[in-house]
Design an enzyme around this catalytic site. Sequence first.
Site, PDB file in Angstrom:
ATOM      1  N   ASP A 118      -0.704   5.209   2.932  1.00  0.00           N
ATOM      2  CA  ASP A 118      -0.617   6.512   2.282  1.00  0.00           C
ATOM      3  C   ASP A 118      -0.751   6.432   0.767  1.00  0.00           C
ATOM      4  O   ASP A 118      -1.310   7.332   0.135  1.00  0.00           O
ATOM      5  CB  ASP A 118       0.696   7.206   2.652  1.00  0.00           C
ATOM      6  CG  ASP A 118       1.919   6.349   2.320  1.00  0.00           C
ATOM      7  OD1 ASP A 118       1.789   5.106   2.293  1.00  0.00           O
ATOM      8  OD2 ASP A 118       3.007   6.914   2.096  1.00  0.00           O
ATOM      9  N   HIS A 169       0.786  -1.236   0.000  1.00  0.00           N
ATOM     10  CA  HIS A 169       0.000   0.000   0.000  1.00  0.00           C
ATOM     11  C   HIS A 169       0.816   1.283   0.000  1.00  0.00           C
ATOM     12  O   HIS A 169       0.242   2.374  -0.039  1.00  0.00           O
ATOM     13  CB  HIS A 169      -0.940   0.011   1.218  1.00  0.00           C
ATOM     14  CG  HIS A 169      -0.222  -0.136   2.532  1.00  0.00           C
ATOM     15  ND1 HIS A 169      -0.846   0.076   3.738  1.00  0.00           N
ATOM     16  CD2 HIS A 169       1.062  -0.467   2.837  1.00  0.00           C
ATOM     17  CE1 HIS A 169       0.004  -0.131   4.724  1.00  0.00           C
ATOM     18  NE2 HIS A 169       1.174  -0.458   4.193  1.00  0.00           N
ATOM     19  N   HIS A 170       2.148   1.222   0.076  1.00  0.00           N
ATOM     20  CA  HIS A 170       2.946   2.447   0.119  1.00  0.00           C
ATOM     21  C   HIS A 170       3.388   2.942  -1.254  1.00  0.00           C
ATOM     22  O   HIS A 170       3.827   4.087  -1.374  1.00  0.00           O
ATOM     23  CB  HIS A 170       4.196   2.236   0.982  1.00  0.00           C
ATOM     24  CG  HIS A 170       3.908   2.001   2.430  1.00  0.00           C
ATOM     25  ND1 HIS A 170       3.138   2.860   3.176  1.00  0.00           N
ATOM     26  CD2 HIS A 170       4.285   1.005   3.278  1.00  0.00           C
ATOM     27  CE1 HIS A 170       3.053   2.404   4.413  1.00  0.00           C
ATOM     28  NE2 HIS A 170       3.728   1.281   4.504  1.00  0.00           N
ATOM     29  N   ALA A 171       3.345   2.095  -2.271  1.00  0.00           N
ATOM     30  CA  ALA A 171       3.870   2.473  -3.588  1.00  0.00           C
ATOM     31  C   ALA A 171       3.126   3.671  -4.142  1.00  0.00           C
ATOM     32  O   ALA A 171       1.896   3.745  -4.081  1.00  0.00           O
ATOM     33  CB  ALA A 171       3.768   1.288  -4.551  1.00  0.00           C
TER      34      ALA A 171
END
Length: 532
Positions: A176, A135-137
């Site tokens: 994020d 989920h950070h990419a």
Amino acid sequence: MSKRRVAYYYDADTGSYTYGLGHPMKPHRMRVTHDLVSAYGMLEKMHVLRPKRATPEVMSAFHTDEYIHFLNRVTPETAEELTYHGTRFLMGEDNPAFEGVFEFCSISAGGSISAAQRISSGAADIAINWAGGLHHAKKREASGFCYINDIVLGILELLRTYPRVLYIDIDCHHGDGVEEAFYTTDRVMTCSFHKFGEYFPGTGTQEDRGRGKGRNYTVNIPLKDGITDEAFKRVFEPIINKIMEVYRPGAVILQCGADSLAGDKLGCFNLTMNGHAHCVQYLRAFNVPLILLGGGGYTVKNVARTWTYETACALGIQDDIDPNLPWNEYFEWFGPRYRLEVPENNMDDLNVRDGSLDKVGATALQQLSQLPCAPSVGMHEVPRESLGRHLGLDIAEEDADEDGGTDDLDRRLAQHSRFVYKLQEPGGGSDESDDERYDSDGSSYRRRKRMSILSNRVVNVDPDVGRAQPRGRRFFKSAVRWDETYGRVRLGKEPVLGSLNGSRLGGMMEATGRSTPGGDVTMEDWEDGTSV
């Protein structure tokens, strides 16, 4: 408990990759999890599928073309050059350019996209892809061990069928990348339960509520260290229940990051396996199409235990499985107790001590109460393939590209024209300014602070390091010039040979108007049109 049709996606190659010696992210955990799921006999109760690997074209539905092209060709040997000395695409030590990084990303993204397609077609009620949940990419760069945001790609696939999609994140780190992707739309609601305060990625306050049409459709639940099962349940259930009541999503994606478990190497929560899996059971009870994805989790044996138990929760057989682990290939890893459990430790729950948990929950519920009703959108059937592919026209285009056809030539000429045009602009020479940058799709973006997931400190990256400094184009400015005195070509800084007598000097001054005795004419004088 009622039965659900469960689709389980797994690619045996996903556990063969490594981020490098000593790196906390271990793709091998997927293989350990799969082996434990198989040992419990769950595979016979699910549709076990090998996902189709995502192509660069599919990945570029969210990510920029430049970034996808970079991932497709980067190797450990070329990483320094292709990242401009670590200032683009892969910054810091969190995301190394390991061997086979693009293939690894294609497996992860392909699993989540396939799961979304399975749900959209109605062939499954619950789909599982433990290799996903990265989920950070970001759109144009990797972050926090994540290279391709498979969650965003999966949501985009779901939006072809469902008017509203709910994304829930119970990873210890803030989701994020997904929040940023859907920050301005009301078709996707993101809800993240995470640690906040000098902790990667440094985002996810309750003031971040979305923008424009997406105002109040971004819900953040910032937590403190040591939250327990009881406290997490106390804040999770009322908020999710309110979201399901007000937003009424057509499908739900749950990111089951296991670094929120007690004893995780990078986490700081105190959840047990049962407390973590309670989120799966609670969402399953709503009888809404559900996708379960992996995510963080850096104590491999606890990750495998939890995801195995949550697979059982998806099947509704969590009460029937034996807590004593069956024999499997990695049986020795689960010692000394060899049980399907992740117990809590003796951490203090700072959320209850200062009463911040109730305040956070009340703020989130107040935000949700401001939503008037579930947003609607005009839906129509979306074809599964393009008109060109349906008619077979894309084959002709591919053949033309292979033969160096006109289409490829046009694309290269257009790219070159944009490059030259940018160079000729004032202060040109680089297509990126200090404050604003541009992607292949024409969108601009500004720099932001970046943190390291390993150190939880801000990483300062100077994008101009390792690059040639931008310079304006210079036309017809050569250091070579014609010297009329000696009747030959002379370099600009080449000293004048010999001495000049008074008569010759006077003649030169009469002919040219000025001269410098015993000296040389500067380049500025030459470029202004003066001569010797």
